[in-house]
Design an enzyme around this catalytic site. Structure first.
Site, short mmCIF file in Angstrom:
data_model
loop_
_atom_site.label_atom_id
_atom_site.label_comp_id
_atom_site.label_asym_id
_atom_site.label_seq_id
_atom_site.Cartn_x
_atom_site.Cartn_y
_atom_site.Cartn_z
N GLU A 85 4.35 -21.00 -7.60
CA GLU A 85 4.04 -19.69 -6.99
C GLU A 85 3.19 -18.97 -8.03
O GLU A 85 3.69 -18.57 -9.09
CB GLU A 85 5.32 -18.89 -6.72
CG GLU A 85 6.45 -19.66 -6.00
CD GLU A 85 6.17 -19.90 -4.54
OE1 GLU A 85 5.14 -19.42 -4.03
OE2 GLU A 85 6.98 -20.60 -3.89
N CYS A 104 2.30 -9.76 -8.40
CA CYS A 104 1.35 -10.78 -7.94
C CYS A 104 0.72 -10.35 -6.62
O CYS A 104 -0.36 -10.77 -6.27
CB CYS A 104 2.07 -12.11 -7.78
SG CYS A 104 3.57 -11.94 -6.83
#
Ligand code: NAP
Length: 532
Positions: free
Chosen positions: A291, A325
């Site tokens: 990720e 993010c």
């Protein structure tokens, strides 16, 4: 946890919590402050383990504050943790899934019960504002529960398949899902709860045993999760918690031949390094859940509601200091509404309260460390020579800001789309705004990056359908004032990225996630009919 039953905390609802959230947070924060300077162990095979060298965990709010002393694990620690996990796998994989679910649910409940304390830890070590801190802790519990629910809903993923059409024989087939073995969880500094506990919970409930290594900047939160796993009665060795630098301890863990799979959440460069290493040096392919970063765009149509758009963008660009993010780092707006949007964005940005994020009215805390602080100054200078600074661009050094890494939320306009920083993840509270001739041009620019994590759109509902059809990203929002590109929550918006933002195309907190921690095995059983 003493909260209003009618109120459900998510990142979307956190802007107006009941009063009890504040009082509980403050008393837990006071308790946590009393422990400053305390030493924390690692946990291997259920036992507290120390290393010779220690690492100070200092708060980015005030670097004089030593939150705790953590262990600097080395190769011996890596080997011991993996050996403990390998041994525990022998019995944990045979533990009925219903029992694994029971233990993980208990851990999730303990994490939620302790969410104010864990949230206070995140406020101090990450610099999250208080609601973001509590939110991350509750999200951790929800991710673990979601994985439990999926296993239960699918009856442990045991499925009767078709019987072969043999004459004189009964040939039955069963598909089962089995765990892999020792699973490594390496997590980043910005969501040390959800991104350590979430994958760890999914891996464990699926029957794997784990070694978790958090970011060196934020080890306290994962330590508190490890305590919750211990207190829930998860057997010794099923989870192991180690601390130390990624470049040494992390590297040894990743390259260990007894690691069966890894979930790495962090930067693109480190993640791709792990992936390449796994491919080159492993004896065979091992599951690698990555990720990674984002460069998340918001496209704004001339039909957008400018107030909602500005609010959503500011919340997503500057929440957690832009160090999410999913932060909105690019705004692509149709020419005719550009100036109006820019004016609202500047006004709202300049109203944001910056300071000690443990305080009630603070929205933005410090960036995580000296490197981020320096990057902020370098990127701001670089953009200044390429475009127009609308607001921000400064570090704050006076008074209460003097001992922390405080910077101002920053907006730039008129930076040419050919500039490298339109594509590079800065991971800071810096957002660039660009004029587009039409939505097609906006979509082309939005997709012209290696990342594909989250995105946002403001415009008519019909345009939103077109946006969903064409955007290349894993989590996409339209017309959301709570956040243009941020705010995912398990069971609501499962979280994961496309392209360089993730390796699997399956999102955490969604229906396709848990299966990645298991491998399919088929059992074909043939019996002669005359045997009956
Ligand atoms: P990072 O520098 O890549 O570090 C992530 C983790 O990897 C840390 O635990 C780090 O340990 C460890 N590590 C570093 N080098 C390693 C190596 N050679 N081998 C094994 N482990 C190693 O990322 P970060 O600065 O903590 O986090 C920010 C990044 O994470 C951003 O790019 C952000 O977009 C991304 N992120 C992605 C998601 C998502 O869900 N897609 C969510 C959150 C964050 P040390 O701390 O000891 O160096």
């Amino acid at each position: 946890m003493g909260s209003d039953k009618k109120f459900k905390l998510t990142y979307g609802t956190m802007y107006s919590p009941p009063e009890e959230f504040h009082t509980s947070f403050e008393s837990n924060l006071a308790d946590l402050r009393k422990t400053f300077g305390q030493e924390y162990s690692m946990i291997i095979d259920g036992k507290e383990v120390s290393a010779d060298e220690k690492i100070e965990n200092r708060s980015p709010i005030n670097t004089d504050q030593v939150i705790g002393l953590f262990q600097k694990g080395d190769d011996n620690i890596a080997n011991a943790a993996i050996a403990a996990a390998k041994k525990a796998f022998l019995h944990w994989r045979k533990t009925p899934w219903q029992e694994r679910v029971r233990l993980l649910r208990k851990a999730a409940d303990l994490i939620e019960d302790r969410s104010y304390y864990i949230g206070a830890a995140m406020s101090l070590e990450v610099g999250k504002n208080r609601m973001e801190g509590i939110g991350d802790a509750v999200e951790t519990a929800e991710l673990i529960r979601y994985a439990c629910e999926q296993l239960e809903k699918n009856s442990g993923f045991e499925i009767q398949m078709g019987s072969d059409p043999f004459v004189g024989l009964e040939s039955t087939n069963r598909s089962v899902m089995r765990p892999y073995g020792v699973w490594l969880v390496i997590s980043p500094f910005n969501f040390p709860g959800a991104l350590t506990g979430g994958p760890a919970g999914a891996a464990m409930v699926a029957g794997n045993t784990i070694v978790m290594k958090p970011a060196t900047d934020t080890p306290l939160t994962p330590y508190l999760l490890a305590k919750a796993f211990l207190d829930a009665g998860i057997p010794d060795g099923v989870f192991n918690f180690v601390t130390g630098p990624g470049s040494t301890l992390g590297n040894t863990l990743v390259n260990h031949p007894d690691v069966a799979g890894v979930t790495f959440t962090g930067s693109f460069d480190v993640g791709m390094g792990i992936f390449r290493n796994f491919a080159q040096n492993g004896r065979y392919v091992r599951p690698t859940i990555l990720e990674l970063g984002g460069k998340n765009p918001t496209i704004v149509s001339k039909h957008a509601n400018i107030e909602d758009t500005a609010l959503g963008i500011v919340r997503s660009a500057f929440g957690l200091q832009g160090q999410k993010c999913s932060a909105c780092s690019r705004v692509l707006v149709e020419e005719s509404v550009h100036d109006e949007l820019v004016e609202r964005l500047v006004t709202l940005t300049e109203k944001l309260a910056i300071g000690d994020p443990t305080e009630r009215n603070i929205f933005m805390g410090p960036v995580i460390n000296k490197n981020s602080y320096r990057d902020f100054q370098d990127f701001s200078a670089e953009l200044l020579s390429a475009g127009r600074l609308l607001t921000g661009g400064k570090v704050l050094t006076d008074g209460n800001y003097a001992k922390g890494f405080f910077v101002t939320p920053t907006l730039f306009a008129d930076v040419p789309f050919s500039h490298r920083l339109w594509k590079h993840e800065m991971f800071l509270p810096i957002t660039t705004i660009g004029k587009i001739k039409n939505l097609e041009e906006g979509m082309q620019i939005a997709n012209d990056v290696d990342y594909g994590l989250t995105s946002g759109f403001y415009g008519s509902d019909e345009e939103a359908s077109w946006f969903f059809e064409n955007i290349e990203a894993g989590v996409n929002y339209s017309n959301r004032p709570q956040g243009a590109t941020t705010g995912a929550w398990p069971g609501f918006q499962p979280f994961g990225g496309w392209k360089g933002s993730g390796s699997t195309g399956k999102n955490a907190g969604g229906v396709h996630y848990l299966q990645m921690y298991m491998r399919e095995q088929v059992h074909n059983r043939v019996r002669k009919l005359s045997d009956f």
